[in-house]
Design a protein around this motif. Structure first.
Motif, short mmCIF file in Angstrom:
data_model
loop_
_atom_site.label_atom_id
_atom_site.label_comp_id
_atom_site.label_asym_id
_atom_site.label_seq_id
_atom_site.Cartn_x
_atom_site.Cartn_y
_atom_site.Cartn_z
N SER A 9 115.00 36.67 141.17
CA SER A 9 115.02 37.99 140.52
C SER A 9 114.42 37.94 139.11
N ASP A 10 114.18 36.75 138.56
CA ASP A 10 113.55 36.58 137.25
C ASP A 10 112.03 36.66 137.31
N VAL A 11 111.46 36.62 138.49
CA VAL A 11 110.02 36.47 138.64
C VAL A 11 109.22 37.56 137.93
N GLU A 12 109.66 38.80 137.99
CA GLU A 12 108.93 39.88 137.32
C GLU A 12 108.82 39.63 135.82
N GLN A 13 109.95 39.24 135.19
CA GLN A 13 109.94 38.99 133.75
C GLN A 13 109.13 37.74 133.41
N ILE A 14 109.24 36.72 134.24
CA ILE A 14 108.47 35.49 134.03
C ILE A 14 106.97 35.79 134.12
N THR A 15 106.60 36.59 135.10
CA THR A 15 105.19 36.96 135.28
C THR A 15 104.67 37.70 134.05
N ALA A 16 105.45 38.61 133.53
CA ALA A 16 105.03 39.38 132.34
C ALA A 16 104.83 38.45 131.14
N ILE A 17 105.74 37.52 130.95
CA ILE A 17 105.61 36.57 129.84
C ILE A 17 104.34 35.74 130.02
N TYR A 18 104.16 35.20 131.20
CA TYR A 18 103.01 34.35 131.48
C TYR A 18 101.70 35.11 131.28
N ASN A 19 101.65 36.32 131.80
CA ASN A 19 100.40 37.08 131.74
C ASN A 19 100.00 37.46 130.31
N PHE A 20 100.96 37.54 129.40
CA PHE A 20 100.60 37.73 128.00
C PHE A 20 99.67 36.59 127.56
N TYR A 21 100.00 35.37 127.94
CA TYR A 21 99.21 34.21 127.53
C TYR A 21 97.86 34.16 128.25
N ALA A 34 98.45 36.46 136.81
CA ALA A 34 99.20 36.11 138.01
C ALA A 34 99.92 37.35 138.53
N THR A 35 100.06 37.42 139.83
CA THR A 35 100.86 38.49 140.43
C THR A 35 102.29 37.98 140.57
N PRO A 36 103.24 38.88 140.71
CA PRO A 36 104.62 38.42 140.97
C PRO A 36 104.72 37.56 142.23
N ASP A 37 103.94 37.88 143.26
CA ASP A 37 103.97 37.05 144.48
C ASP A 37 103.48 35.63 144.20
N GLU A 38 102.41 35.51 143.42
CA GLU A 38 101.89 34.19 143.06
C GLU A 38 102.91 33.43 142.23
N MET A 39 103.53 34.10 141.27
CA MET A 39 104.54 33.44 140.43
C MET A 39 105.74 33.02 141.27
N HIS A 40 106.14 33.84 142.21
CA HIS A 40 107.24 33.48 143.11
C HIS A 40 106.91 32.19 143.84
#
Length: 107
Positions: A9-21, A34-40
């Motif tokens: 359930s953290d994947v959406e927030q993790i993806t947003a953090i990563y995509n900033f970089y 990255a997409t949420p599916d890729e991050m998952h």
């Protein structure tokens, strides 16, 4: 603040953090977000190898950052070698959270 194991359930927030970089720096060496599916899938690969993926969340349950260990290379000689990674929300950089995550990851 709490450091805990990642949940899917953290994947959406993790993806947003990563995509900033991805969008604002060169540190990821990626050209596309990255997409949420890729991050998952990335989270799942780490967990399946019994390696740690930790998140730092605030009192409201917002993920402020994350840290994980992933295999360095697939060759047998590197089987005990991992790469440590930490990403933080940009607005919490410089407050010691990266150090806290690294310490928890290395423990």
């Amino acid at each position: 603040m709490e450091i805990r194991k990642v949940k899917f359930s953290d994947v959406e927030q993790i993806t947003a953090i990563y995509n900033f970089y991805v969008e604002n720096t060169q540190v990821t060496f990626e050209e596309e977000c990255a997409t949420p599916d890729e991050m998952h899938s990335r989270v799942e690969k780490v967990i399946q190898r019994d390696l740690p993926w930790l998140v730092l969340e605030n009192e409201e349950g917002e993920v402020l950052g994350y840290a994980y260990a992933s295999p360095w290379h697939n060759r047998s000689a590197y089987r005990f070698t991992v790469e440590a990674t930490v990403y933080l929300m940009p607005e919490v950089q410089g407050q010691g959270y990266g150090t806290i995550l690294y310490e928890a990851l290395l423990a």
